[in-house]
Design a protein around this motif. Structure first.
Motif, PDB file in Angstrom:
ATOM      1  N   PHE A  75       1.430  -8.264  12.104  1.00  0.00           N
ATOM      2  CA  PHE A  75       0.566  -8.825  11.064  1.00  0.00           C
ATOM      3  C   PHE A  75      -0.843  -8.242  11.113  1.00  0.00           C
ATOM      4  CE2 PHE A  75      -2.138 -12.117   9.189  1.00  0.00           C
ATOM      5  CZ  PHE A  75      -1.510 -12.272   7.970  1.00  0.00           C
ATOM      6  N   TYR A  76      -1.519  -8.408  12.239  1.00  0.00           N
ATOM      7  CA  TYR A  76      -2.918  -7.975  12.303  1.00  0.00           C
ATOM      8  C   TYR A  76      -3.062  -6.454  12.403  1.00  0.00           C
ATOM      9  CZ  TYR A  76      -4.246 -12.845  12.739  1.00  0.00           C
ATOM     10  OH  TYR A  76      -4.431 -14.173  12.496  1.00  0.00           O
ATOM     11  N   ALA A  77      -2.325  -5.833  13.298  1.00  0.00           N
ATOM     12  CA  ALA A  77      -2.441  -4.379  13.446  1.00  0.00           C
ATOM     13  C   ALA A  77      -1.888  -3.674  12.208  1.00  0.00           C
ATOM     14  CB  ALA A  77      -1.704  -3.909  14.694  1.00  0.00           C
ATOM     15  N   GLY A  78      -0.800  -4.189  11.659  1.00  0.00           N
ATOM     16  CA  GLY A  78      -0.253  -3.607  10.434  1.00  0.00           C
ATOM     17  C   GLY A  78      -1.218  -3.718   9.272  1.00  0.00           C
ATOM     18  N   SER A  79      -1.888  -4.853   9.162  1.00  0.00           N
ATOM     19  CA  SER A  79      -2.891  -5.027   8.107  1.00  0.00           C
ATOM     20  C   SER A  79      -4.052  -4.070   8.301  1.00  0.00           C
ATOM     21  CB  SER A  79      -3.407  -6.463   8.092  1.00  0.00           C
ATOM     22  OG  SER A  79      -2.371  -7.358   7.770  1.00  0.00           O
ATOM     23  N   PHE A  80      -4.502  -3.922   9.540  1.00  0.00           N
ATOM     24  CA  PHE A  80      -5.609  -3.010   9.823  1.00  0.00           C
ATOM     25  C   PHE A  80      -5.232  -1.570   9.472  1.00  0.00           C
ATOM     26  CE2 PHE A  80      -7.755  -0.046  12.664  1.00  0.00           C
ATOM     27  CZ  PHE A  80      -9.074  -0.302  12.327  1.00  0.00           C
ATOM     28  N   VAL A  81      -4.040  -1.153   9.857  1.00  0.00           N
ATOM     29  CA  VAL A  81      -3.592   0.214   9.564  1.00  0.00           C
ATOM     30  C   VAL A  81      -3.485   0.425   8.053  1.00  0.00           C
ATOM     31  CG1 VAL A  81      -1.630   1.801   9.759  1.00  0.00           C
ATOM     32  CG2 VAL A  81      -2.457   0.585  11.779  1.00  0.00           C
ATOM     33  N   SER A  82      -2.959  -0.560   7.340  1.00  0.00           N
ATOM     34  CA  SER A  82      -2.847  -0.455   5.879  1.00  0.00           C
ATOM     35  C   SER A  82      -4.218  -0.336   5.222  1.00  0.00           C
ATOM     36  CB  SER A  82      -2.120  -1.672   5.311  1.00  0.00           C
ATOM     37  OG  SER A  82      -0.802  -1.731   5.772  1.00  0.00           O
ATOM     38  N   ILE A  83      -5.162  -1.140   5.670  1.00  0.00           N
ATOM     39  CA  ILE A  83      -6.520  -1.083   5.125  1.00  0.00           C
ATOM     40  C   ILE A  83      -7.160   0.264   5.438  1.00  0.00           C
ATOM     41  CG2 ILE A  83      -8.850  -2.046   5.366  1.00  0.00           C
ATOM     42  CD1 ILE A  83      -7.451  -4.795   5.783  1.00  0.00           C
ATOM     43  N   ALA A  84      -6.988   0.757   6.662  1.00  0.00           N
ATOM     44  CA  ALA A  84      -7.577   2.041   7.054  1.00  0.00           C
ATOM     45  C   ALA A  84      -7.020   3.180   6.200  1.00  0.00           C
ATOM     46  CB  ALA A  84      -7.323   2.303   8.535  1.00  0.00           C
ATOM     47  N   ILE A  85      -5.712   3.184   5.981  1.00  0.00           N
ATOM     48  CA  ILE A  85      -5.105   4.240   5.163  1.00  0.00           C
ATOM     49  C   ILE A  85      -5.588   4.144   3.723  1.00  0.00           C
ATOM     50  CG2 ILE A  85      -2.919   5.044   4.179  1.00  0.00           C
ATOM     51  CD1 ILE A  85      -1.619   4.301   6.888  1.00  0.00           C
ATOM     52  N   ALA A  86      -5.648   2.923   3.194  1.00  0.00           N
ATOM     53  CA  ALA A  86      -6.115   2.744   1.812  1.00  0.00           C
ATOM     54  C   ALA A  86      -7.555   3.206   1.653  1.00  0.00           C
ATOM     55  CB  ALA A  86      -5.978   1.278   1.396  1.00  0.00           C
ATOM     56  N   LEU A  87      -8.413   2.882   2.611  1.00  0.00           N
ATOM     57  CA  LEU A  87      -9.807   3.330   2.538  1.00  0.00           C
ATOM     58  C   LEU A  87      -9.914   4.852   2.645  1.00  0.00           C
ATOM     59  CD1 LEU A  87     -11.621   0.577   4.613  1.00  0.00           C
ATOM     60  CD2 LEU A  87     -11.859   1.037   2.166  1.00  0.00           C
ATOM     61  N   TRP A  88      -9.121   5.429   3.519  1.00  0.00           N
ATOM     62  CA  TRP A  88      -9.114   6.891   3.666  1.00  0.00           C
ATOM     63  C   TRP A  88      -8.771   7.537   2.332  1.00  0.00           C
ATOM     64  CZ3 TRP A  88      -7.713  10.056   8.426  1.00  0.00           C
ATOM     65  CH2 TRP A  88      -7.584  11.399   8.112  1.00  0.00           C
ATOM     66  N   TRP A  89      -7.666   7.090   1.720  1.00  0.00           N
ATOM     67  CA  TRP A  89      -7.247   7.650   0.433  1.00  0.00           C
ATOM     68  C   TRP A  89      -8.294   7.407  -0.653  1.00  0.00           C
ATOM     69  CZ3 TRP A  89      -1.505   5.675   0.434  1.00  0.00           C
ATOM     70  CH2 TRP A  89      -0.764   6.500   1.250  1.00  0.00           C
ATOM     71  N   PHE A  90      -8.907   6.225  -0.646  1.00  0.00           N
ATOM     72  CA  PHE A  90      -9.933   5.906  -1.635  1.00  0.00           C
ATOM     73  C   PHE A  90     -11.104   6.878  -1.534  1.00  0.00           C
ATOM     74  CE2 PHE A  90     -13.918   3.666  -2.581  1.00  0.00           C
ATOM     75  CZ  PHE A  90     -13.726   3.415  -3.923  1.00  0.00           C
ATOM     76  N   PHE A  91     -11.637   7.034  -0.322  1.00  0.00           N
ATOM     77  CA  PHE A  91     -12.806   7.915  -0.154  1.00  0.00           C
ATOM     78  C   PHE A  91     -12.437   9.385  -0.336  1.00  0.00           C
ATOM     79  CE2 PHE A  91     -14.487   4.155   2.133  1.00  0.00           C
ATOM     80  CZ  PHE A  91     -15.579   3.960   1.301  1.00  0.00           C
ATOM     81  N   GLU A  92     -11.199   9.736  -0.016  1.00  0.00           N
ATOM     82  CA  GLU A  92     -10.745  11.106  -0.237  1.00  0.00           C
ATOM     83  C   GLU A  92     -10.723  11.425  -1.733  1.00  0.00           C
ATOM     84  OE1 GLU A  92      -6.515  12.280   0.507  1.00  0.00           O
ATOM     85  OE2 GLU A  92      -7.456  13.266   2.221  1.00  0.00           O
TER      86      GLU A  92
END
Length: 95
Positions: A75-92
């Motif tokens: 739950f927590y680590a999966g959510s963090f990884v999902s948010i990190a990937i989404a932010l990476w793609w957003f800023f990219e």
């Protein structure tokens, strides 16, 4: 009745969302009729792949949902990884 509508809505949204990923087909030397079939096939393949993934992962998640491992890792680590990937793609994409 409402659940059935939600399933159809989710399927249609996913299908439309898949069109965004299908822009790679533009670079292929295809006739218009072939491009439509390729695009439809691509999107249906994406949807089927997601359904297979859910069919495999969902039962496992149900079995683990009351464990400490699920809460802390999935739950927590999966959510963090999902948010990190989404932010990476957003800023990219905005740069």
């Amino acid at each position: 009745m409402l659940r059935v509508r939600a399933v159809y809505l989710a399927f249609v949204f996913g299908l439309i969302h898949g069109f965004g990923f299908a822009n790679v087909l533009v670079d292929l030397p295809l006739a218009t009729s072939e491009r439509v079939l390729a695009l439809l096939s691509f999107n249906v393949g994406i949807e089927l792949g997601q359904l297979v993934f859910i069919a495999i992962v969902f039962p496992i998640a149900l079995l683990l949902r009351h464990t400490r491992f699920y809460k802390s890792v999935i739950f927590y680590a999966g959510s963090f990884v999902s948010i990190a990937i989404a932010l990476w793609w957003f800023f990219e994409r905005i740069t």
